[in-house]
Design a protein around this motif. Structure first.
Motif, PDB file in Angstrom:
ATOM      1  N   SER A 216       0.822  -1.213   0.000  1.00  0.00           N
ATOM      2  CA  SER A 216       0.000   0.000   0.000  1.00  0.00           C
ATOM      3  C   SER A 216       0.854   1.261   0.000  1.00  0.00           C
ATOM      4  N   ILE A 217       0.266   2.354  -0.483  1.00  0.00           N
ATOM      5  CA  ILE A 217       0.942   3.656  -0.452  1.00  0.00           C
ATOM      6  C   ILE A 217       1.142   4.100   0.997  1.00  0.00           C
ATOM      7  N   PHE A 218       0.201   3.753   1.859  1.00  0.00           N
ATOM      8  CA  PHE A 218       0.352   4.104   3.273  1.00  0.00           C
ATOM      9  C   PHE A 218       1.614   3.479   3.853  1.00  0.00           C
ATOM     10  N   TYR A 219       1.835   2.209   3.560  1.00  0.00           N
ATOM     11  CA  TYR A 219       3.012   1.493   4.085  1.00  0.00           C
ATOM     12  C   TYR A 219       4.306   2.027   3.475  1.00  0.00           C
ATOM     13  N   GLY A 220       4.323   2.194   2.161  1.00  0.00           N
ATOM     14  CA  GLY A 220       5.574   2.500   1.477  1.00  0.00           C
ATOM     15  C   GLY A 220       5.950   3.967   1.407  1.00  0.00           C
ATOM     16  N   TYR A 221       4.951   4.870   1.474  1.00  0.00           N
ATOM     17  CA  TYR A 221       5.238   6.285   1.226  1.00  0.00           C
ATOM     18  C   TYR A 221       4.756   7.222   2.347  1.00  0.00           C
ATOM     19  N   GLU A 222       3.607   6.919   2.930  1.00  0.00           N
ATOM     20  CA  GLU A 222       3.046   7.867   3.893  1.00  0.00           C
ATOM     21  C   GLU A 222       3.612   7.687   5.303  1.00  0.00           C
ATOM     22  N   LEU A 223       3.527   6.477   5.839  1.00  0.00           N
ATOM     23  CA  LEU A 223       4.037   6.258   7.192  1.00  0.00           C
ATOM     24  C   LEU A 223       5.517   6.630   7.324  1.00  0.00           C
ATOM     25  N   PRO A 224       6.388   6.258   6.366  1.00  0.00           N
ATOM     26  CA  PRO A 224       7.795   6.647   6.490  1.00  0.00           C
ATOM     27  C   PRO A 224       8.026   8.160   6.399  1.00  0.00           C
ATOM     28  N   SER A 225       7.046   8.913   5.889  1.00  0.00           N
ATOM     29  CA  SER A 225       7.231  10.358   5.689  1.00  0.00           C
ATOM     30  C   SER A 225       6.702  11.196   6.846  1.00  0.00           C
ATOM     31  N   LEU A 226       5.995  10.569   7.784  1.00  0.00           N
ATOM     32  CA  LEU A 226       5.510  11.299   8.944  1.00  0.00           C
ATOM     33  C   LEU A 226       6.700  11.713   9.812  1.00  0.00           C
ATOM     34  N   ARG A 227       6.724  12.959  10.217  1.00  0.00           N
ATOM     35  CA  ARG A 227       7.911  13.503  10.901  1.00  0.00           C
ATOM     36  C   ARG A 227       7.792  13.394  12.417  1.00  0.00           C
ATOM     37  N   GLU A 228       8.771  12.731  13.007  1.00  0.00           N
ATOM     38  CA  GLU A 228       8.818  12.624  14.457  1.00  0.00           C
ATOM     39  C   GLU A 228       9.053  14.013  15.050  1.00  0.00           C
ATOM     40  N   GLY A 229       8.320  14.309  16.099  1.00  0.00           N
ATOM     41  CA  GLY A 229       8.417  15.628  16.701  1.00  0.00           C
ATOM     42  C   GLY A 229       7.338  16.566  16.205  1.00  0.00           C
ATOM     43  N   THR A 230       6.885  16.340  14.983  1.00  0.00           N
ATOM     44  CA  THR A 230       5.778  17.122  14.423  1.00  0.00           C
ATOM     45  C   THR A 230       4.468  16.355  14.562  1.00  0.00           C
ATOM     46  N   VAL A 231       4.529  15.070  14.225  1.00  0.00           N
ATOM     47  CA  VAL A 231       3.396  14.168  14.442  1.00  0.00           C
ATOM     48  C   VAL A 231       3.579  13.517  15.808  1.00  0.00           C
ATOM     49  N   THR A 232       2.519  13.453  16.598  1.00  0.00           N
ATOM     50  CA  THR A 232       2.617  12.907  17.954  1.00  0.00           C
ATOM     51  C   THR A 232       1.939  11.552  18.112  1.00  0.00           C
ATOM     52  N   GLU A 233       0.877  11.317  17.349  1.00  0.00           N
ATOM     53  CA  GLU A 233       0.097  10.092  17.549  1.00  0.00           C
ATOM     54  C   GLU A 233      -0.543   9.631  16.251  1.00  0.00           C
ATOM     55  N   ILE A 234      -0.628   8.310  16.090  1.00  0.00           N
ATOM     56  CA  ILE A 234      -1.346   7.711  14.964  1.00  0.00           C
ATOM     57  C   ILE A 234      -2.576   6.997  15.528  1.00  0.00           C
ATOM     58  N   ARG A 235      -3.742   7.352  14.997  1.00  0.00           N
ATOM     59  CA  ARG A 235      -4.974   6.689  15.416  1.00  0.00           C
ATOM     60  C   ARG A 235      -5.544   5.896  14.248  1.00  0.00           C
ATOM     61  N   ALA A 236      -5.526   4.588  14.385  1.00  0.00           N
ATOM     62  CA  ALA A 236      -6.047   3.717  13.337  1.00  0.00           C
ATOM     63  C   ALA A 236      -7.548   3.511  13.542  1.00  0.00           C
ATOM     64  N   LEU A 237      -8.319   3.770  12.500  1.00  0.00           N
ATOM     65  CA  LEU A 237      -9.765   3.549  12.503  1.00  0.00           C
ATOM     66  C   LEU A 237     -10.026   2.366  11.582  1.00  0.00           C
ATOM     67  N   VAL A 238     -10.397   1.242  12.152  1.00  0.00           N
ATOM     68  CA  VAL A 238     -10.538   0.001  11.387  1.00  0.00           C
ATOM     69  C   VAL A 238     -12.016  -0.280  11.149  1.00  0.00           C
ATOM     70  N   VAL A 239     -12.424  -0.271   9.894  1.00  0.00           N
ATOM     71  CA  VAL A 239     -13.823  -0.549   9.546  1.00  0.00           C
ATOM     72  C   VAL A 239     -13.914  -1.904   8.870  1.00  0.00           C
ATOM     73  N   HIS A 240     -15.091  -2.480   8.929  1.00  0.00           N
ATOM     74  CA  HIS A 240     -15.330  -3.788   8.316  1.00  0.00           C
ATOM     75  C   HIS A 240     -16.552  -3.691   7.408  1.00  0.00           C
ATOM     76  N   ASP A 241     -16.477  -4.346   6.264  1.00  0.00           N
ATOM     77  CA  ASP A 241     -17.583  -4.322   5.316  1.00  0.00           C
ATOM     78  C   ASP A 241     -18.852  -4.848   5.985  1.00  0.00           C
TER      79      ASP A 241
END
Length: 330
Positions: A216-241
């Motif tokens: 996924s783009i999230f795995y390969g490009y977005e998560l690695p680009s989040l900046r430590e010190g600027t971003v403090t928390e990741i909140r995963a919202l998991v939905v199901h069909d």
């Protein structure tokens, strides 16, 4: 006179009961229609270079002067310049050899601040994410940023022959075409979008499949680009069909790996399965699904409460009327 007054009051309450019931039903129908409407985009298979340029230009003005003028207090971006940078990134190249870095000049020029705590990333939940974001009203997805808004829903690819670009027919992304212009653009635009995030970042994932895929783009490009010190928390919202048994939930499957990857990067992590507001959005389009029966229960309960109030009042008036009739008239 007392009898006449009581009779009129009884008729009035009965009328109110009928009207209120009818209005309640009408209001419910209206709400159902409003929230189930989806923005439909026509197939772009007749888009020419000139038409694409006009769409791009119009969207640039719309975004900066109408939709989000608050993001451009230092002055608007030059849309003509952005168009040139966008086209130069893939014009006159072979269709499957466009590197994501080719779009760096464009995404850097189009970049703007994203409000703190408003970034919403997603994987395999595009339609729901865009509905949930409310075009930047609640959160910002990549298509709610200027770069994504300019290009969203356009099909485009490179070609060697004139005019060097194609907006009508392009090879679909595949293992044989990992560097098509469109896929490369979204990778680079998503990378930059994540880089601009601050505060709490939400990510909307589909637990009915592999929630955290290494493709996924999230795995390969977005998560690695989040900046430590600027971003403090990741909140995963998991939905199901709806109507489908959940494959992955918080604390299991690939979501455990996500938790480890997030904490390894120095961010706090929180995960929620099927948040109520997202569940309501899903049920707006499929209210008959067994998973959405809670909506019927809520509606029935509210409706019954209103009806019971009027029924009780009407019964009381009838009893009072009967008492006075037998006490004073007979």
């Amino acid at each position: 006179m007392i009898i006449d007054a009581l009779l009129k009051l009884t008729l009035l309450l009965s009328s109110l009961y009928f009207v209120t019931s009818q209005r309640t039903a009408d209001r419910d129908v209206s709400i159902t229609i409003d929230v189930s409407l989806d923005y439909d985009v026509s197939s772009p298979n007749n888009v020419t270079l000139d038409i694409a340029k006009s769409i791009f230009s119009g969207r640039g003005q719309q975004y900066q002067y109408v939709q989000h003028p608050e993001l451009f207090k230092d002055g608007p971006k030059n849309v003509t310049d952005l168009w040139v940078k966008f086209i130069d990134a893939f014009q006159y190249q072979t269709p499957c050899t466009v590197d994501p870095s080719n779009f760096s000049d464009f995404v850097n020029a189009a970049a703007h601040d994203i409000p703190k705590d408003k970034t919403l990333l997603w994987s395999k939940t595009r339609t729901l994410a865009n509905t949930y974001s409310q075009s930047g009203g609640r959160y910002f997805t990549i298509t709610d940023s200027l770069s994504g808004y300019l290009v969203n829903d356009l099909d485009f690819c490179a070609q060697k022959q004139y005019p060097g670009v194609n907006f009508r027919s392009c090879p679909p992304p595949s293992h044989q075409c990992q560097k098509g212009a469109e896929l490369s653009f979204w990778r680079e635009a998503s990378r930059k979008f994540a880089e601009l995030a601050s505060g709490t970042v939400h990510v909307l994932l589909n637990g009915s499949t592999i929630a955290y895929s290494n493709e996924s783009i999230f795995y390969g490009y977005e998560l690695p680009s989040l900046r430590e010190g600027t971003v403090t928390e990741i909140r995963a919202l998991v939905v199901h069909d709806l109507g489908v048994r959940g494959r992955e939930k918080c604390g299991s499957g690939t979501l455990l790996k996500l938790q480890a990857d997030v904490r390894k990067r120095g961010f706090k992590f929180q995960c929620t399965d099927d948040p109520a507001d997202l569940r309501h959005l899903l049920c707006a389009d499929e209210p008959a699904t067994s998973s959405c029966r809670f909506l019927d229960n809520d509606h029935t309960s509210s409706g019954n409460q209103i009806q019971n109030i009027f029924k009780t009042s009407a019964v009381r008036v009838v009893l009072i009327y009967t008492f006075f009739y037998w006490r004073f008239v007979r």
